[in-house]
Design a protein around this motif. Structure first.
Motif, PDB file in Angstrom:
ATOM      1  N   ARG A 125       3.180  10.903 -14.709  1.00 22.58           N
ATOM      2  CA  ARG A 125       2.886  11.191 -13.317  1.00 22.58           C
ATOM      3  C   ARG A 125       3.679  10.269 -12.396  1.00 22.58           C
ATOM      4  O   ARG A 125       3.683   9.055 -12.578  1.00 22.58           O
ATOM      5  N   CYS A 126       4.324  10.866 -11.416  1.00 20.15           N
ATOM      6  CA  CYS A 126       5.021  10.103 -10.384  1.00 20.15           C
ATOM      7  C   CYS A 126       4.316  10.349  -9.058  1.00 20.15           C
ATOM      8  O   CYS A 126       4.058  11.503  -8.689  1.00 20.15           O
ATOM      9  N   GLY A 127       3.989   9.277  -8.354  1.00 22.91           N
ATOM     10  CA  GLY A 127       3.358   9.396  -7.051  1.00 22.91           C
ATOM     11  C   GLY A 127       4.398   9.300  -5.950  1.00 22.91           C
ATOM     12  O   GLY A 127       5.223   8.384  -5.952  1.00 22.91           O
ATOM     13  N   ILE A 128       4.386  10.244  -5.011  1.00 20.07           N
ATOM     14  CA  ILE A 128       5.320  10.233  -3.889  1.00 20.07           C
ATOM     15  C   ILE A 128       4.631   9.546  -2.711  1.00 20.07           C
ATOM     16  O   ILE A 128       3.616  10.034  -2.206  1.00 20.07           O
ATOM     17  N   ASP A 145      -6.051  14.515   0.729  1.00 20.73           N
ATOM     18  CA  ASP A 145      -6.173  14.483  -0.722  1.00 20.73           C
ATOM     19  C   ASP A 145      -4.790  14.724  -1.315  1.00 20.73           C
ATOM     20  O   ASP A 145      -4.002  15.506  -0.762  1.00 20.73           O
ATOM     21  N   PRO A 146      -4.457  14.076  -2.438  1.00 16.03           N
ATOM     22  CA  PRO A 146      -3.110  14.235  -2.984  1.00 16.03           C
ATOM     23  C   PRO A 146      -2.881  15.649  -3.498  1.00 16.03           C
ATOM     24  O   PRO A 146      -3.727  16.221  -4.178  1.00 16.03           O
ATOM     25  N   ASN A 147      -1.727  16.225  -3.123  1.00 15.17           N
ATOM     26  CA  ASN A 147      -1.306  17.481  -3.722  1.00 15.17           C
ATOM     27  C   ASN A 147      -0.685  17.165  -5.078  1.00 15.17           C
ATOM     28  O   ASN A 147       0.031  16.169  -5.228  1.00 15.17           O
ATOM     29  N   ASP A 168       1.687  14.131  -4.325  1.00 15.62           N
ATOM     30  CA  ASP A 168       2.066  13.859  -2.933  1.00 15.62           C
ATOM     31  C   ASP A 168       0.919  13.084  -2.303  1.00 15.62           C
ATOM     32  O   ASP A 168      -0.107  13.652  -1.937  1.00 15.62           O
ATOM     33  N   ILE A 169       1.087  11.763  -2.222  1.00 14.36           N
ATOM     34  CA  ILE A 169       0.014  10.882  -1.733  1.00 14.36           C
ATOM     35  C   ILE A 169       0.159  10.679  -0.230  1.00 14.36           C
ATOM     36  O   ILE A 169       1.265  10.500   0.282  1.00 14.36           O
ATOM     37  N   ALA A 170      -0.955  10.728   0.471  1.00 15.89           N
ATOM     38  CA  ALA A 170      -0.940  10.663   1.935  1.00 15.89           C
ATOM     39  C   ALA A 170      -0.190   9.436   2.441  1.00 15.89           C
ATOM     40  O   ALA A 170      -0.144   8.390   1.788  1.00 15.89           O
ATOM     41  N   ASP A 229       2.154   6.735 -13.052  1.00 14.42           N
ATOM     42  CA  ASP A 229       2.958   5.880 -13.932  1.00 14.42           C
ATOM     43  C   ASP A 229       4.107   5.221 -13.193  1.00 14.42           C
ATOM     44  O   ASP A 229       4.567   4.148 -13.576  1.00 14.42           O
ATOM     45  N   ALA A 230       4.596   5.869 -12.158  1.00 13.07           N
ATOM     46  CA  ALA A 230       5.707   5.330 -11.372  1.00 13.07           C
ATOM     47  C   ALA A 230       5.606   5.862  -9.950  1.00 13.07           C
ATOM     48  O   ALA A 230       4.905   6.838  -9.676  1.00 13.07           O
ATOM     49  N   VAL A 231       6.340   5.218  -9.050  1.00  8.75           N
ATOM     50  CA  VAL A 231       6.258   5.535  -7.622  1.00  8.75           C
ATOM     51  C   VAL A 231       7.620   6.007  -7.115  1.00  8.75           C
ATOM     52  O   VAL A 231       8.643   5.365  -7.376  1.00  8.75           O
ATOM     53  N   VAL A 232       7.617   7.135  -6.404  1.00  3.48           N
ATOM     54  CA  VAL A 232       8.795   7.605  -5.687  1.00  3.48           C
ATOM     55  C   VAL A 232       8.547   7.306  -4.210  1.00  3.48           C
ATOM     56  O   VAL A 232       7.679   7.911  -3.580  1.00  3.48           O
ATOM     57  N   HIS A 233       9.281   6.340  -3.681  1.00  2.00           N
ATOM     58  CA  HIS A 233       9.071   5.863  -2.307  1.00  2.00           C
ATOM     59  C   HIS A 233      10.067   6.551  -1.385  1.00  2.00           C
ATOM     60  O   HIS A 233      11.264   6.255  -1.398  1.00  2.00           O
ATOM     61  N   ILE A 234       9.565   7.504  -0.577  1.00  2.00           N
ATOM     62  CA  ILE A 234      10.420   8.223   0.359  1.00  2.00           C
ATOM     63  C   ILE A 234      10.608   7.383   1.618  1.00  2.00           C
ATOM     64  O   ILE A 234       9.634   6.942   2.238  1.00  2.00           O
TER      65      ILE A 234
END
Length: 364
Positions: A4-7, A38-40, A72-74, A98-103
């Motif tokens: 899982r990657c969190g944006i 809520d995360p998509n 897709d985290i708020a 597991d990892a973070v995608v920082h936009i």
């Protein structure tokens, strides 16, 4: 075994636009903060040219790509660690990935408001990183309080864990994320148990306008400078352009990229870098009518890889017959590879390599 990657990022930086393009999940996109509460969640097929080439040779009835999961985290804001903007809830979602995608917003557009006024990638990154560090400091304080009570009643292990906590606190106090620390095995175990936010690996995504997609810009360079100091990776994406491409058929999309002078979409780069970030590899199976790709961490031994398919295969593992993709391609088929002795038998200690085509032998 999901990955899982969190944006994450500030509000209005393009997180949901990029998530929609990634997953075609239809997450709401709007020009106001906290559009996402809520995360998509979306499952994304991992583009795989090797799988396509294998399929073109053996013509399976079914072809199945491996997947990654994106959340897709708020949008976080300054003060999130103190609950601003529902921050505590949002920070909790990050612990699950597991990892973070920082936009990071690297485009100017007066029609899309910035939560802090003018666009400033350095400030934006510092806001997010500071909030993650403050949240981790709070986690460490709570754990330290528990350990202190154990220490006072004679728990010998508590003293060692307290030392580890102090090491982590010192690093965070100096602005060093926990993922950048070199720790001994004991301290690493404590770090893993805490599920700290700054221990997550990070991929920075500079969300740019189409005009600067192929070039350089001081916004992009600012992101790269920060990433270099952290040892993190950076990719450049035009979220609006990626969203446009999702409306096109595959052939049209390829032609569209060619017209732009690009070999792959930004989203393909994002997924590929996400794979690298998590240390993942792909192996393939050709069982019955299905050719299938599987995702495992690098260094996974053959029985555990078999267990990815079915737990019975791990329990009853006998051996794995291995043909590497490069050898398969060189002789143009599995039968030819077997005739030339390119398929080898491996036991329980074999660590699968990226691109292995595997037939597992096992007892039921």
């Amino acid at each position: 075994m999901g990955f899982r990657c969190g944006i994450i990022g500030l509000p209005n930086v393009g997180k949901s636009t990029i998530f929609n393009a990634l997953t075609a999940a239809g997450a709401e996109v709007a020009n106001y903060p906290f559009c996402t509460i809520d995360p998509n969640i979306g499952m994304v097929a991992v583009p795989d040219r090797r799988l396509d080439q294998i399929a073109a040779i053996i013509h399976p009835q079914k072809k199945t790509y491996t997947t990654m999961e994106f959340l897709d985290i708020a949008g976080l804001v300054k003060g999130a660690s103190r609950g601003e903007g529902l921050g505590n809830k949002f920070l909790g979602h990050i612990r699950e990935v597991d990892a973070v995608v920082h936009i990071v917003r690297c485009f100017d557009n007066p029609d899309v408001v910035h939560v802090d006024g003018l666009v400033d990638p350095v400030r934006d990154i510092e806001i997010i990183n500071t909030e993650l560090m403050l949240a981790d400091m709070e986690t460490l304080e709570r754990r330290l309080s528990v350990l202190d009570k154990k220490f006072k009643v004679g728990d010998k292990c508590a003293a060692h864990d307290m030392e580890s906590i102090h090491t982590l606190q010192d690093a965070l106090g100096r602005g060093i994320p926990c993922r950048n620390l070199s720790l001994n095995e004991g301290k690493s175990t404590v770090l893993k148990d805490l599920h700290l936010l700054t221990a997550k690996k990070v991929l920075y995504v500079a969300n740019v306008s189409e005009a600067v997609l192929k070039g350089e810009h001081f916004y992009i360079q600012a992101v790269k400078d920060i990433a270099d100091k952290e040892g993190s990776a950076v990719i450049t994406i035009c979220g609006d352009l990626e969203a446009e491409m999702t409306e096109l058929a595959l052939e049209e999309r390829t032609a569209f990229l060619a017209d732009l002078g690009l070999h792959e979409s930004g989203l393909e780069k994002l997924i590929s870098e996400g794979y690298k970030l998590l240390g993942l590899i792909t192996f393939y199976t050709t069982v019955g009518p299905e050719l299938r790709a599987w995702t495992i961490p690098r260094g996974t031994r053959a029985p555990m890889a078999a267990g990815k398919i079915h737990t019975d295969m791990e329990r009853g593992f006998i051996r794995a017959e291995i043909l590497h993709y490069a050898d398969f391609l060189a002789v143009d088929g599995i039968i030819q590879a077997r005739e030339r002795g390119l398929i080898r038998s491996e036991g329980k200690d074999y660590q699968l390599r990226d691109g292995d085509i595997v037939l597992f032998r096992f007892n039921v």
